[in-house]
Design an enzyme around this catalytic site. Structure first.
Site, PDB file in Angstrom:
ATOM      1  N   ASP A 155       0.841  -1.199   0.000  1.00 25.67           N
ATOM      2  CA  ASP A 155       0.000   0.000   0.000  1.00 25.67           C
ATOM      3  C   ASP A 155       0.875   1.247   0.000  1.00 25.67           C
ATOM      4  O   ASP A 155       0.696   2.156  -0.811  1.00 25.67           O
ATOM      5  CB  ASP A 155      -0.909  -0.012   1.234  1.00 25.67           C
ATOM      6  CG  ASP A 155      -1.802   1.204   1.280  1.00 25.67           C
ATOM      7  OD1 ASP A 155      -2.402   1.528   0.237  1.00 25.67           O
ATOM      8  OD2 ASP A 155      -1.894   1.851   2.340  1.00 25.67           O
ATOM      9  N   ASP A 214       1.817   4.161  -3.406  1.00 19.61           N
ATOM     10  CA  ASP A 214       1.629   5.621  -3.424  1.00 19.61           C
ATOM     11  C   ASP A 214       2.970   6.324  -3.644  1.00 19.61           C
ATOM     12  O   ASP A 214       3.073   7.289  -4.400  1.00 19.61           O
ATOM     13  CB  ASP A 214       1.015   6.123  -2.102  1.00 19.61           C
ATOM     14  CG  ASP A 214      -0.507   6.127  -2.134  1.00 19.61           C
ATOM     15  OD1 ASP A 214      -1.088   5.217  -2.751  1.00 19.61           O
ATOM     16  OD2 ASP A 214      -1.119   7.048  -1.553  1.00 19.61           O
TER      17      ASP A 214
HETATM   18  C1  IPM Z   1      -5.621   1.280  -1.638  1.00 21.16           C
HETATM   19  C2  IPM Z   1      -6.326   2.104  -0.595  1.00 21.16           C
HETATM   20  C3  IPM Z   1      -7.035   1.177   0.388  1.00 21.16           C
HETATM   21  C4  IPM Z   1      -5.979   0.286   1.035  1.00 21.16           C
HETATM   22  C5  IPM Z   1      -7.884   1.915   1.439  1.00 21.16           C
HETATM   23  C6  IPM Z   1      -8.911   2.804   0.803  1.00 21.16           C
HETATM   24  C7  IPM Z   1      -8.528   0.970   2.399  1.00 21.16           C
HETATM   25  O1  IPM Z   1      -5.437   2.959   0.045  1.00 21.16           O
HETATM   26  O2  IPM Z   1      -6.293   0.523  -2.364  1.00 21.16           O
HETATM   27  O3  IPM Z   1      -4.406   1.404  -1.769  1.00 21.16           O
HETATM   28  O4  IPM Z   1      -5.363   0.694   2.035  1.00 21.16           O
HETATM   29  O5  IPM Z   1      -5.797  -0.823   0.561  1.00 21.16           O
HETATM   30 MN    MN Z   2      -3.418   2.924  -0.747  1.00 17.48          MN
END
Ligand code: IPM
Ligand code: MN
Length: 352
Positions: free
Chosen positions: A243, A247
């Site tokens: 995760d 990002d």
């Molecule tokens: C992602 C999002 C989700 C995650 C959230 C919205 C729960 O950040 O798909 O990366 O943490 O998996």
């Molecule tokens: Mn995420």
């Protein structure tokens, strides 16, 4: 081909980006003689407000009955303080778990003519890697709770050998068709779960003699992704690290709005951009629809529609080359709206 697609618009900018994605998919359907039937179903804050549940059984049933699920994004500040299990995000996690979508595939590709990344240009040419993020285990799904009158909290991180094996196999298979390199990202100097990941993945690698395997601790990997992103091919990692790294990786590409993903299970799959619901932009027609549109393209590939996928991706590349882009990836003086980007890609496809 006829395909039944469950569509979850979700919250924030979800409806806007899904609208453009369906428009583009429909142009592909026209071009190639397919029939895509969509069913709009509720999850997240809209489902909380209507059914008192961020992921109603009815929504889950519909997802099971369809050929694939197309998902926008979820999350609404209004519900940030709801009790556990009642936040919009809990709905998404429940769906991933119920559908057993254990393998989340997040490609990171840099388009040469975008320059909104704060990273030096010379580090970015030819960046092309994929994050294989485990999606139904780890700290996200371990037991959690409070004790000591709420003054202590815990989240258990648990992985089983079979959970690691399933995604591990997928990552190695994918590497065979690429640069043949898997990097396992973990924190094996501290975490027991990471040590299990290393053991299991080393064993799998013995069956893939053409694929090289290396290991990086998450802290080091976070640095290497910025300093030397070209060196990665397949990054394999757990739910939490995946995760965060995805990002971070999106910064290389100029915007988190560009990154798609496919969440694959044994029988069912879902396609979802990696970004959140961007509530500040809701209804403003400024959100980047490309992460969602490219998730649609991953869905086409999953359907075995390779030419269709190639055309869609060619259209997206073309829109970027012609600078028909939202303000997150080009100078806002020259930017287009969410809808204009969708219209441009639709037209390009229909004119091919
Ligand atoms: C992602 C999002 C989700 C995650 C959230 C919205 C729960 O950040 O798909 O990366 O943490 O998996
Ligand atoms: Mn995420």
């Amino acid at each position: 081909m006829i395909k039944n697609i469950s569509v979850i618009e979700g919250d924030g900018i979800g409806p806007e980006i899904i609208r453009q994605t369906m428009k583009v998919l429909n142009s592909i359907a026209i071009k190639y003689g397919h029939n895509f039937h969509y069913k709009n179903i509720l999850a997240g804050s809209k489902a909380i407000e209507k059914f008192g549940d961020p992921m109603p059984e009815e929504t889950i049933d519909n997802c099971f009955k369809s050929d694939a699920v197309l998902f926008g994004c979820i999350g609404d500040p209004k519900h940030d303080h709801n009790p556990r299990g009642m936040r919009p995000e809990d709905g998404l996690l429940k769906l991933r778990k119920k559908m057993n979508l254990y393998c989340n595939i997040r490609p990171v590709v840099v388009y040469p003519n975008l320059d909104k990344s704060p990273i030096k240009k010379e580090l970015l040419n030819e960046v092309d890697f994929i994050i294989y993020r485990e999606l139904t285990g780890g700290i996200y799904f371990g037991e959690k709770g409070r004790c000591k009158n709420g003054e202590k909290a815990y989240d258990y991180c648990i992985y089983s050998k079979s959970e690691i094996e399933k995604i591990g196999e997928m990552a190695f298979k994918a590497a065979l068709f690429r640069k043949k390199k898997v990097t396992l990202v973990d924190k094996a100097n501290v975490l027991e779960t990471s040590r299990l990941w290393r053991e299991v993945i080393k064993k799998i690698s013995l069956d893939y003699s053409d694929v090289s395997l290396d290991f990086l601790y998450i802290d080091n990997a976070s640095m290497q992704i910025i300093m030397n992103p070209k060196k990665f091919d397949i990054i394999l990692t757990d739910n939490m690290f995946g995760d965060i790294l995805s990002d971070e990786s999106s910064v290389l590409t100029s915007s988190v709005g560009l990154l798609p993903s496919a969440s694959i299970g044994d029988h069912k799959s879902m396609f979802e951009p990696i970004h959140g619901s961007y509530p500040q932009a809701k209804g403003k027609n400024i959100a980047n629809p490309l992460g969602c549109i490219l998730s649609g393209s991953m869905m086409l590939e999953y359907f075995g529609m390779h030419q269709e996928k190639n055309l869609l991706e060619k259209a997206v590349k073309h829109s970027i080359e012609k600078k028909i882009c939202t303000q997150d990836i080009i100078d806002s003086k020259f930017s287009s709206t969410t809808e204009e980007v969708g219209n441009y890609i639709e037209k390009y496809i229909l004119n091919q």
